[in-house]
Design an enzyme around this catalytic site. Structure first.
Site, PDB file in Angstrom:
ATOM      1  N   ASP A  81     -21.943  39.626 -11.759  1.00  0.00           N
ATOM      2  CA  ASP A  81     -22.700  40.877 -11.769  1.00  0.00           C
ATOM      3  C   ASP A  81     -21.934  41.949 -10.998  1.00  0.00           C
ATOM      4  OD1 ASP A  81     -24.612  42.967 -11.215  1.00  0.00           O
ATOM      5  OD2 ASP A  81     -26.217  41.537 -11.618  1.00  0.00           O
TER       6      ASP A  81
ATOM      7  N   HIS B 199     -25.025  42.859 -15.634  1.00  0.00           N
ATOM      8  CA  HIS B 199     -26.064  43.207 -14.670  1.00  0.00           C
ATOM      9  C   HIS B 199     -27.413  43.069 -15.341  1.00  0.00           C
ATOM     10  CE1 HIS B 199     -28.048  44.889 -11.277  1.00  0.00           C
ATOM     11  NE2 HIS B 199     -28.346  46.029 -11.847  1.00  0.00           N
TER      12      HIS B 199
ATOM     13  N   SER C  58     -32.761  44.751 -11.267  1.00  0.00           N
ATOM     14  CA  SER C  58     -31.851  45.637 -10.565  1.00  0.00           C
ATOM     15  C   SER C  58     -32.529  46.208  -9.305  1.00  0.00           C
ATOM     16  CB  SER C  58     -31.377  46.727 -11.526  1.00  0.00           C
ATOM     17  OG  SER C  58     -30.355  47.510 -10.973  1.00  0.00           O
TER      18      SER C  58
END
Length: 522
Positions: free
Chosen positions: A450, A479, A222
């Site tokens: 995502d 994600h 991330s």
């Protein structure tokens, strides 16, 4: 990146000459006029390892101690342009390689955020991927001003400004709150410009040198992918094996990154709606995808007219999009079922039924109304504001954008496109945002669906990192994709990443993985 709405020309070449240059240029010449390297004292500092528990109530530290981890602080410059000036402490943990005879180096993991402590979370990597933990010393670093690393806390009364709501009056309330939150950080203006990702990347390189490593391996998830992108640009010859899981767009990262996420989150919602329609007998939200989405739309339109009463909480048009955003938690049956239970409760409230929210929904609602006690929301915002200036300081810029997307982004546009405290931030970034472009070998993995690291943004990062290979998980709406750290595991992704980390084998070309879950019990 976690949805919370919420870099100083440094030492000579380290912070300036490498921006946009070819990676063959080495960021090594930091010597001053007298021939001295002003960073040498930081890079050669002695690391004193000790136990991780800081007191009887430190359960995270105890967990690290139980895992035989070691903890330490390193000293780094507050401002790398002036390394002889003020310093700060950065805390880290280390899990030594379990197979020291075959140890191949140090792997630092950043799990995302920004503003998420990683010292304790690094235990997740060891548990999920013991073969990787056997070959690497695993490092979890609390980035500067986060967790144990000279923490920053603006004492915000809430964790974020939420959605702009349904009309001008609700937008104006969010503007007032954004302005107020920014003002509460003014007392930290002496450090705010130095909270940037660029400086965290420089801190990583101090840690690398202090550990005695010529190169550093890295896993970023991330937001951690943006940190990795910046590190690759600043220190291209000091990287070993780098994995970026769900890469953020380096051209957009900053306070307005979420403005591109609305369509992707809507696609996730549609995927969940199809799942909910197949489970109509359990949740009674609609027998088709369209019927389920119509249920959600009725909830939204009702909240636009007036707040829903959900237990002791009032859910208005500024709060509802944050609740609906939780569809992004993951695409497993378990998470989709939990989200369906939330929507069922919200649907009952929209029909005027007295609702006692389920345990998860109650926890989310309580969290949204709670103060930012540990400072995690304010420091996350501080990092974004230090990385890139907001697109505008004029609220009208954001209001016009929201209004322009009311029709095509009715659920999430008022959230993703809303103004942030960065528009009123008390300090400007100390240096320009990093221009990422190099040919360092990198393995990138990510999902087409995502909702946070949107796939077009992953492709922008892939093109900027010309030495990268992108392995795409097709048909997944989650994600992060590696090792089940935050989302369901996929054996194809995991095998590809582990082969690279352990054997150094990059795929010959970009490739895809099918969205096939691991068998139960694996």
């Amino acid at each position: 990146m976690h949805r919370r709405r919420t870099t100083a020309a440094a030492v000579v070449l380290v912070g300036t000459a490498l921006i946009g240059c070819h990676p063959s240029v080495q960021a090594a010449d930091r010597t001053d006029a007298g021939g001295h390297d002003p960073l040498a004292r930081f890079q050669r500092q002695t690391i004193t390892w000790h136990g991780c528990r800081t007191g009887p109530d430190d359960t995270a530290g105890q967990e690290l101690d139980d895992a035989k981890a070691q903890c330490a602080d390193v000293t780094v410059p507050l401002d790398y342009r002036h390394p002889d000036g003020r310093t700060v402490k950065v805390a880290m943990s280390r899990l030594k390689a379990t197979d020291p005879a075959h140890r191949r180096g140090t792997l630092l993991w950043n799990p995302g955020g920004p503003g998420v402590p990683a010292m304790n979370l690094v235990l997740m990597v060891k548990k999920a991927e013991p073969a990787v933990a056997a070959r690497y010393d695993l490092i979890g670093m609390d980035p500067r001003f986060v967790g144990r690393s000279t923490p920053l806390n603006c004492a915000w009364p809430t964790t974020g400004i939420g959605s702009a709501g349904s009309d001008r009056s609700t937008f104006d309330r969010s503007v007032a709150l954004a302005r107020d939150l920014a003002s509460r950080c003014a007392g930290h203006r002496d450090v705010l410009p130095f909270a940037s990702t660029r400086n965290t990347a420089r801190d990583m390189d101090v840690i690398r040198a202090a550990l005695g490593e010529s190169k550093l391996s890295y896993l970023g998830s991330s937001y951690g992918t943006y940190l990795g992108e910046v590190y690759l640009q600043l220190f291209p010859r000091r990287t070993d094996r780098v994995v970026l899981d769900s890469a953020l767009n380096p051209e957009l990262y900053g306070p307005d990154l979420t403005s591109s996420q609305g369509p992707a989150v809507t696609a996730v919602l549609e995927n969940w709606a199809a799942w909910a329609a197949r489970h109509q007998d359990a949740y009674h939200l609609g027998g088709t995808t369209a019927e389920v989405l119509a249920t959600v739309e009725r909830i939204r339109s009702t909240a636009d007219r007036g707040p829903l009463q959900v237990g002791s909480h009032r859910v208005d048009s500024r709060v509802l999009p944050q609740l609906l955003w939780n569809v992004t938690a993951g695409d497993s049956d378990e998470l989709y079922a939990a989200y369906a239970a939330d929507v069922r409760d919200l649907g009952d409230a929209a029909r005027g039924v007295e609702v006692i929210p389920n345990e998860r929904l109650e926890g989310v609602l309580a969290g949204l109304s709670a103060p930012d006690a540990d400072g995690s929301a304010s420091v996350a915002t501080a990092i974004q504001c230090a990385d890139r200036a907001a697109s505008s300081a004029d609220p009208e810029f954001y209001y016009r954008d929201i209004q322009a997307h009311r029709a095509d982004e009715p659920l999430f546009g008022s959230l993703t496109r809303n103004i942030t405290p960065c528009s009123f931030w008390p300090t400007a970034p100390a240096e320009p945002a990093t221009k990422v472009h190099n040919d360092v070998p990198v393995l990138m993995v990510g999902a087409t669906g995502d909702p946070a690291a949107v796939y077009p943004g992953q492709q922008v990062a892939h093109r900027a990192l010309t030495g990268s290979r992108l392995v795409t998980l097709r048909g997944a709406f989650r994600h992060t994709v590696y090792a089940g750290l935050f989302a369901p595991q996929n054996s194809c992704i995991d095998d590809t990443v582990n082969r690279y980390l352990i054997d150094g084998t990059l795929p010959d070309k970009d490739t895809t993985c099918p969205n096939t879950p691991l068998p139960a019990g694996d």
